[in-house]
Motif scaffolding. Sequence first.
Motif, short mmCIF file in Angstrom:
data_model
loop_
_atom_site.label_atom_id
_atom_site.label_comp_id
_atom_site.label_asym_id
_atom_site.label_seq_id
_atom_site.Cartn_x
_atom_site.Cartn_y
_atom_site.Cartn_z
N PHE A 1 0.83 -1.20 0.00
CA PHE A 1 0.00 0.00 0.00
C PHE A 1 0.87 1.25 0.00
O PHE A 1 1.98 1.25 0.54
N THR A 2 0.35 2.32 -0.59
CA THR A 2 1.02 3.62 -0.61
C THR A 2 0.02 4.68 -0.19
O THR A 2 -1.20 4.45 -0.20
N ILE A 3 0.54 5.86 0.17
CA ILE A 3 -0.34 6.97 0.53
C ILE A 3 0.27 8.27 0.03
O ILE A 3 1.50 8.43 0.02
N VAL A 4 -0.58 9.18 -0.38
CA VAL A 4 -0.19 10.52 -0.78
C VAL A 4 -0.96 11.50 0.10
O VAL A 4 -2.14 11.28 0.39
N ASN A 5 -0.29 12.55 0.56
CA ASN A 5 -0.90 13.59 1.40
C ASN A 5 -1.33 13.06 2.77
O ASN A 5 -2.38 13.44 3.29
N LYS A 6 -0.50 12.21 3.36
CA LYS A 6 -0.78 11.68 4.70
C LYS A 6 -0.68 12.82 5.71
O LYS A 6 0.29 13.58 5.71
N PRO A 7 -1.66 12.95 6.60
CA PRO A 7 -1.54 13.95 7.67
C PRO A 7 -0.32 13.65 8.54
O PRO A 7 -0.01 12.48 8.81
N GLY A 8 0.36 14.69 9.00
CA GLY A 8 1.56 14.52 9.81
C GLY A 8 1.33 13.82 11.13
O GLY A 8 2.23 13.21 11.68
N TRP A 9 0.11 13.88 11.65
CA TRP A 9 -0.19 13.27 12.95
C TRP A 9 -0.53 11.78 12.83
O TRP A 9 -0.73 11.10 13.83
N ALA A 10 -0.60 11.29 11.60
CA ALA A 10 -1.01 9.90 11.38
C ALA A 10 0.17 9.03 10.97
O ALA A 10 1.19 9.52 10.48
N THR A 11 0.00 7.73 11.16
CA THR A 11 0.96 6.76 10.65
C THR A 11 0.27 5.92 9.59
O THR A 11 -0.96 5.81 9.58
N PHE A 12 1.07 5.34 8.68
CA PHE A 12 0.51 4.51 7.63
C PHE A 12 1.34 3.25 7.51
O PHE A 12 2.57 3.30 7.43
N ASP A 13 0.67 2.11 7.50
CA ASP A 13 1.34 0.81 7.38
C ASP A 13 1.23 0.32 5.95
O ASP A 13 0.13 0.03 5.47
N THR A 14 2.35 0.25 5.25
CA THR A 14 2.34 -0.15 3.84
C THR A 14 1.99 -1.62 3.64
O THR A 14 1.63 -2.03 2.54
N ALA A 15 2.09 -2.42 4.68
CA ALA A 15 1.75 -3.84 4.57
C ALA A 15 0.26 -4.10 4.77
O ALA A 15 -0.31 -4.99 4.14
N THR A 16 -0.39 -3.29 5.62
CA THR A 16 -1.79 -3.55 5.96
C THR A 16 -2.76 -2.51 5.40
O THR A 16 -3.96 -2.73 5.39
N GLY A 17 -2.26 -1.34 4.98
CA GLY A 17 -3.13 -0.28 4.49
C GLY A 17 -3.84 0.48 5.58
O GLY A 17 -4.83 1.16 5.33
N VAL A 18 -3.34 0.39 6.81
CA VAL A 18 -3.98 1.09 7.94
C VAL A 18 -3.39 2.50 8.08
O VAL A 18 -2.18 2.67 8.20
N LEU A 19 -4.28 3.49 8.07
CA LEU A 19 -3.96 4.88 8.35
C LEU A 19 -4.56 5.18 9.71
O LEU A 19 -5.79 5.05 9.88
N ALA A 20 -3.75 5.55 10.68
CA ALA A 20 -4.27 5.73 12.04
C ALA A 20 -3.47 6.80 12.78
O ALA A 20 -2.31 7.06 12.47
N GLY A 21 -4.13 7.39 13.76
CA GLY A 21 -3.47 8.36 14.60
C GLY A 21 -4.47 9.12 15.44
O GLY A 21 -5.67 9.06 15.20
N THR A 22 -3.95 9.85 16.40
CA THR A 22 -4.79 10.69 17.24
C THR A 22 -4.28 12.12 17.13
O THR A 22 -3.22 12.44 17.67
N PRO A 23 -5.01 12.97 16.41
CA PRO A 23 -4.56 14.36 16.27
C PRO A 23 -4.72 15.12 17.58
O PRO A 23 -5.58 14.80 18.40
#
Length: 83
Positions: A18-40
């Motif tokens: 998985f890839t991501i473009v324009n990910k918020p700075g407060w979030a993390t992204f897992d390229t293996a699972t496609g999970v975008l997560a975080g607590t702003p």
Amino acid sequence: PYRFQATAMDPDGDALSFTIVNKPGWATFDTATGVLAGTPSAADQGTYANVVVGVGDGRASGALPAFTITVQAPVTGSATVSW
């Protein structure tokens, strides 16, 4: 907390990345699972536009439509309960 998980399946069983473009700075992204997560935090208030999650197997790729994440100020207050 914010959590989004993209899902995909490869018809030949190839490994996906998985890839991501324009990910918020407060979030993390897992390229293996496609999970975008975080607590702003309160300082992260605003609109994060054109976030695009893609996936590929090295030969073919695809992407979800762009989406927007809006972080609003936390709501605070008090309540009085009486019996």
